[in-house]
Design a protein around this motif. Structure first.
Motif, short mmCIF file in Angstrom:
data_model
loop_
_atom_site.label_atom_id
_atom_site.label_comp_id
_atom_site.label_asym_id
_atom_site.label_seq_id
_atom_site.Cartn_x
_atom_site.Cartn_y
_atom_site.Cartn_z
N GLN A 167 61.46 38.69 -7.37
CA GLN A 167 60.98 37.33 -7.13
C GLN A 167 59.47 37.33 -7.03
N GLY A 168 58.87 36.20 -7.34
CA GLY A 168 57.45 36.02 -7.15
C GLY A 168 56.58 36.52 -8.28
N HIS A 169 55.28 36.26 -8.10
CA HIS A 169 54.27 36.55 -9.11
C HIS A 169 54.17 38.03 -9.44
N THR A 170 54.27 38.88 -8.41
CA THR A 170 54.16 40.33 -8.62
C THR A 170 55.28 40.84 -9.49
N ALA A 171 56.51 40.39 -9.25
CA ALA A 171 57.65 40.82 -10.05
C ALA A 171 57.52 40.33 -11.49
N LEU A 172 56.98 39.11 -11.68
CA LEU A 172 56.77 38.60 -13.04
C LEU A 172 55.77 39.47 -13.79
N ARG A 173 54.68 39.85 -13.15
CA ARG A 173 53.69 40.72 -13.80
C ARG A 173 54.33 42.06 -14.19
N ALA A 174 55.17 42.60 -13.33
CA ALA A 174 55.86 43.86 -13.65
C ALA A 174 56.78 43.69 -14.84
N ALA A 175 57.48 42.54 -14.91
CA ALA A 175 58.37 42.28 -16.03
C ALA A 175 57.59 42.26 -17.34
N VAL A 176 56.45 41.57 -17.35
CA VAL A 176 55.66 41.45 -18.57
C VAL A 176 55.07 42.81 -18.96
N ALA A 177 54.62 43.58 -18.01
CA ALA A 177 54.07 44.91 -18.31
C ALA A 177 55.13 45.81 -18.93
#
Length: 315
Positions: free
Chosen positions: A264-274
């Protein structure tokens, strides 16, 4: 620990070709075989990041035996459910410019007793899991409501569940309130019954699915980036990919990055994209390791760029 469920796993054979000429005898410049199926790929990416994962899947025939051995070589515990049919084999042909031609087999038919054993295996192995990731198409023999049963089972065990499927199976599962669903742009459009031209269109579609029961939506928008819609807000991120080799399993790598970073959240989204950006730069369905990730290539914002078209091509 992340438990994955893949109702229709596969052996994925990838051939890199100098060119694809119909009717000709072609010689591969490179080839590889990987354990496949969306949930299996999530387990592979989780294991590559050094986290514990258990992969639940129906396995049958020599192909199923080989898939189990390959999972063990990746450090993944396979909770295989024996079936009478044989595990399917999928083929991917890769051309030098990155064009992919995929041939996905239908897979075996799952009998009622086998389906019940599959659910019972998930129930038995869910103890101690932080997430259950249920991924991929349903094989013949499993009704569209099967994923809804699995979501209810997971919540009954007190475990959060991520669902990556499409069509009738996705719609049937929404009333059970999966914690996160992960459609791509095409699947998102199919779910709401209309074409999506911009990120703004995707945002509205994701919000509609939240209204139907999804607690959050992680939407893969191809080369454009990824969109996360959850109760705290809507977030968007994209990443640079210098050389695209194969997009097979890239969405699965993204989901693994998302879940292993909290889900959840912005940090998890950045990890997904990376994770997704790293995966498309690897051959076949190879999953990225931490050494393959480039967090500096990720650009994110809490203000979703609503007018951004969904047709941007990969570099």
């Amino acid at each position: 620990m992340i438990l994955t469920v893949t109702p229709n796993p596969s052996l994925d054979r990838t051939y890199e070709l100098p060119g694809l000429n119909r009717g000709a005898v072609l010689r591969a410049a490179g080839d590889r075989v990987d354990p496949g199926g969306k949930g299996v790929n999530v387990s592979r990416a989780i294991a590559a990041a050094g986290h514990r994962t258990v992969a639940v899947a129906p396995l049958g025939g020599p192909e199923g035996d080989l898939l189990a051995r390959l999972l063990a070589e990746h450090g993944i515990e396979a909770a295989g459910v024996p079936i009478a049919g044989s595990t399917r084999v999928n083929i991917t042909l890769v051309e030098p410019d990155g064009t992919l031609t995929k041939v996905n087999a239908a897979g075996p038919e799952i009998a009622r007793a086998e389906a019940e054993r599959l659910l019972e295996t998930v129930r038995a192995r869910s103890a101690g899991a932080d997430w259950i990731a249920c991924c991929g198409s349903l094989p013949r023999g499993l009704p569209p409501q099967w994923y809804a049963e699995l979501v209810a089972l997971s919540h009954g065990a007190g475990v959060r569940i991520a669902l990556d499927t499409s069509g009738a199976a996705l719609i049937a599962a929404l009333p059970e309130r999966p914690d996160v669903i992960k459609p791509n742009a095409q699947e998102l459009a199919e779910a709401v019954g209309r074409p999506l031209a911009t990120v703004g269109d995707a945002l509205k579609a994701a919000q509609e699915l939240c209204g139907l029961g999804a607690r959050s939506v992680l939407a893969s928008l191809g080369a454009v980036g990824q969109l996360l819609v959850e109760p705290s807000g809507a977030y968007f991120a994209t990443a640079r990919a210098d050389a695209v080799r194969s997009d097979v399993g890239a969405g699965d790598a993204s989901l693994a990055g998302f879940l292993s970073s909290g889900g959840q959240g912005h940090t998890a989204l950045r990890a997904a994209v990376a994770h997704g950006a790293a995966a498309v730069q690897l051959p076949g369905s190879v999953m990225p390791t931490p050494a393959d990730l480039d967090p500096s290539a990720v650009v994110s914002t809490a203000d979703v760029p609503l007018d951004l078209a969904l047709t941007r091509q990969a570099p």
